[in-house]
Structure formats: C-alpha cells, structure tokens
Scaffold this active site. Structure first.
Site, PDB file in Angstrom:
ATOM      1  N   LYS A   1     -11.851   0.224  -1.533  1.00 52.13           N
ATOM      2  CA  LYS A   1     -10.861   0.834  -2.421  1.00 52.13           C
ATOM      3  C   LYS A   1     -11.419   0.829  -3.849  1.00 52.13           C
ATOM      4  CE  LYS A   1      -7.212  -0.194   0.829  1.00 52.13           C
ATOM      5  NZ  LYS A   1      -8.103  -0.652   1.937  1.00 52.13           N
TER       6      LYS A   1
ATOM      7  N   HIS B   1      -5.355  -3.838  -2.381  1.00 49.82           N
ATOM      8  CA  HIS B   1      -5.114  -2.822  -3.409  1.00 49.82           C
ATOM      9  C   HIS B   1      -5.003  -3.419  -4.812  1.00 49.82           C
ATOM     10  CE1 HIS B   1      -4.409   0.484  -0.518  1.00 49.82           C
ATOM     11  NE2 HIS B   1      -3.987  -0.501   0.260  1.00 49.82           N
TER      12      HIS B   1
ATOM     13  N   SER C   1       0.792  -1.223   0.000  1.00 50.68           N
ATOM     14  CA  SER C   1       0.000   0.000   0.000  1.00 50.68           C
ATOM     15  C   SER C   1       0.824   1.273   0.000  1.00 50.68           C
ATOM     16  CB  SER C   1      -0.940   0.010   1.207  1.00 50.68           C
ATOM     17  OG  SER C   1      -0.206  -0.058   2.421  1.00 50.68           O
TER      18      SER C   1
END
Length: 387
Positions: free
Chosen positions: A235, A203, A175
């Site tokens: 996300k 992610h 990240s």
C-alpha cells in the site's frame, strides 16, 4: 453437484459479480486500461511510491545481483541477506525488537492468529475487520466473537466472559470506512483483562503518524500496549508483502508455529531490496504525508460543498468512502464516473454490509489539485443530487 453457472448468474443478477480489469501502465494518478487513460482514485498507493524510479532501480539492481526467485521457503534456503536486512529495518521502524516477513498480508494474518490461538481460547474481533483477520480467527479453532465496531465498552463486556487465552484483533485503519480504531481505549481494556492486542495497520503504515510509523505512533502507543503489530508493504510502501513485528519471543514462536510462514516460498530478494529503498523514502520524505493530508482536507471540503457530507463517512485517512446504498446503485454511480474517465471502485456486499454499498475514493500524494477538482466535478455530475 453444485451448479456453478446458476450461482454465477445469481451474482450477476444481484449486482455482486466481480471481474479484474487489466492495467497497461505503471500505477499512478493516471493509468492506462482498455486502450484509454483513466484518472485513478481507487489505488492504495497512498504516497505515490508504486512507480518511484528509485525503488524500481533498487529492484533492478538487486535482481541483477541476486536473481528474481528466492528458490525456497525462508526455513529452507530462501532467506536472503536482503530479507534479513529488511526485517531488521522494519523492527527499528516499528520500535520493536524483531520483525518477520510474510509473502502477503493475508498470509501474515492467518499465520499470526492460527499460531497464537487454539481450542479453548477466545479471539475477539472488531465487526468490520478485514476478511483475512476474520478468517485467521476461524482457522485458529478458538471461539471467535465479534464486538461492535470501534466500541471499547462492547469489547470489555466480551472480555469479561471470555475463556482461555484472550486475543483482541483490530485493524488500525479500517479499509472500507477509512476510520482509525480507538487504540488507546482498546489497549486499556486488554491490559485490564490480561489480553493480547493484535493490530493490523496495513492502511496506517506510511500514511499516518510521525515518519509514517502508523496509527500506533499516531496515538503514542508502545510495544507494551500493543504486543503484536502487522503491516503490509503493497500500500503506502508501494511494493508487496507483509510483516509482523513484536518481541523476540513472539517472532521465534511464529517461526516455529505460523504455517503460512513455514510452508510458503519466500518472496523475491529483489523485492526485499526494493522495499528497503521504499522504507527509507517513507521515513525521510514527510512532504508526502503533508501533501496527502492537504488533499484529504481539500476533498472533504469539496464534497461537503457539493452536499455529499451525509454520505461521506467520517475519515481523516486517504480512504474516503461515499455511501450510495444498493449494489446496483453503486455500480451505476461508478459507471457514470467511468464515462467521465474517472476510475473509482464500487464496493459491494459481502465486503461491506448490505445497504451500504459505496464508492471507495482513495487519495495519493501524487494527485494534483487539478486532478482532485476534476474528481469533484465528476462526482457532482455523476451522483444524484443530495436530498
């Protein structure tokens, strides 16, 4: 008794004090805060779905039918038909028999690791793993060992001397650095040593791989190679929550043993309905990932042209960190961008190692070329000229 005021003052003096800033608009490339508009380059809304009208409508429709709150934990009476349907769809999305919802990614990571490992076992983690994975390893009571970042040989050396059940844990996409874990090499090492491989692809899902199926799909890895995969929904999916996917036996075991699942109120059924709508969009609209890839290439080319190549970490993902150095210098650089209406967060220790404070630039498929060019112009003006 600890003097908290003194400790807070020390954080301020070291440039490590943190405080939330209130956003007065929906998420997007341009957001409102403090009575002005900001060009937003620090959100994890990689596909531009956080404010998508279709997802908002699915949320509103489900809230009108099912209410806002779930009322209880999943194992009491909080598990709705929307939750059940979303779990089935996430299982299919990841190519695994079953999936299990958690209220947050942090809870998912704590729950999985504390359930799978215990005293006498070994948890081996990448040195740059997310804090939630490290905390999960500590919570488990197992012996926690950290291997050199993205180094499969270093992992294998630790596996050779590890005792008990061996569980290897890595982010799929890191990240703060934006790089992708060497998953095939890690999977090979785990197979040779009969170890579990747990991948948190928070992610990666949505942003990478065919149909947004993440870093595992990017590498062509199946459920045999990676028996436990974790994903978050706040996300690229643009909603909130998390899930774990794996075998039927794994999910049943987590239902019995994962305390953050057992003892946490289930998320809103309306949120599950919104995420189902988001999941359909993520899979169907490949143009979002194509647009994102084009923006990443454009940004990196522009940063190289400005002479920032040595500071720009090698990332092919929407996370594009520019290493500044000290916390104070990173804060100053972020403030100079803010003076130009650009919102980019300064990432400081302990989130990243001392001396590697950085600007964490994140890109979204919703950004325009003109907005990206404005960011590059601002970086040229705000950052010291490269040596």
């Amino acid at each position: 008794m600890r003097d908290l005021a003194v400790e807070l003052a020390a954080l301020r003096a070291a440039g490590l004090y943190r405080a939330p800033r209130t956003v007065d608009s929906a998420q997007g490339p341009v957001i409102a805060s403090g009575g002005r508009e900001w060009l937003n380059f620090c959100s994890n809304d990689y596909l531009g779905l956080a404010a998508d009208a279709r997802i908002a409508q699915a949320l509103a429709t489900a809230a009108a039918r099912r209410g806002c709150g779930s009322g209880a934990a999943h194992l009491v009476c909080g598990h709705s038909a929307e939750h059940a349907a979303l779990e089935e769809e996430l299982a299919a999305f990841t190519g695994r028999p079953r999936a299990l919802l958690f209220s947050t990614g942090y809870l998912a990571n704590l729950g999985v690791l504390a359930a799978l490992a215990g005293r006498g076992d070994s948890v081996l983690e990448d040195r740059l793993n997310h804090a939630s994975l490290l905390d999960g390893g500590r919570l488990s009571g197992a012996r926690l060992s950290r291997y050199a970042h993205a180094d499969a040989e270093a992992l294998e050396a630790k596996l050779a001397v590890a005792g008990g059940e061996r569980i290897v844990v890595t982010d799929g996409v890191f990240s703060m650095d934006g790089d992708v874990a060497p998953l095939p090499a890690l999977a090979d090492a785990c197979r040779r040593h009969a170890a579990w491989l747990v991948v948190d692809d928070a992610h990666g899902f949505g942003a990478l791989g065919p149909q947004g199926r993440g870093s595992l799909a990017l590498h062509g890895l199946d459920a045999e190679a990676v028996p436990v995969v974790i994903g978050t929904l706040g996300k690229a999916f643009g909603t909130s929550g998390a899930f774990v996917a794996g075998s039927a036996e794994l999910i049943e075991y987590l239902i019995q043993k994962a305390r953050p699942y057992i003892y946490t109120t289930a998320s809103s059924p309306a949120l599950a309905a919104a995420t189902r709508a988001s999941l359909r969009i993520v899979q169907a609209e490949d143009w979002r990932r194509a647009r994102l890839a084009a923006l990443i290439a454009r940004f990196r080319a522009g940063a190289e042209q400005l002479g920032f190549g040595a500071q720009l970490l090698p990332s092919t993902t929407p996370i594009q960190p520019i290493v500044i150095g000290t916390a104070e210098d990173a804060l100053a650089a972020a403030q100079r961008l803010a003076d130009r209406g650009i919102w980019v967060t300064a990432i400081r220790p302990p989130t990243v190692p001392a001396g590697s404070a950085r600007l964490r630039v994140t890109l979204s498929a919703a950004h325009t070329d003109a907005q990206l060019d404005r960011l590059l112009d601002a970086l040229a003006a705000a950052l010291p000229a490269p040596a």
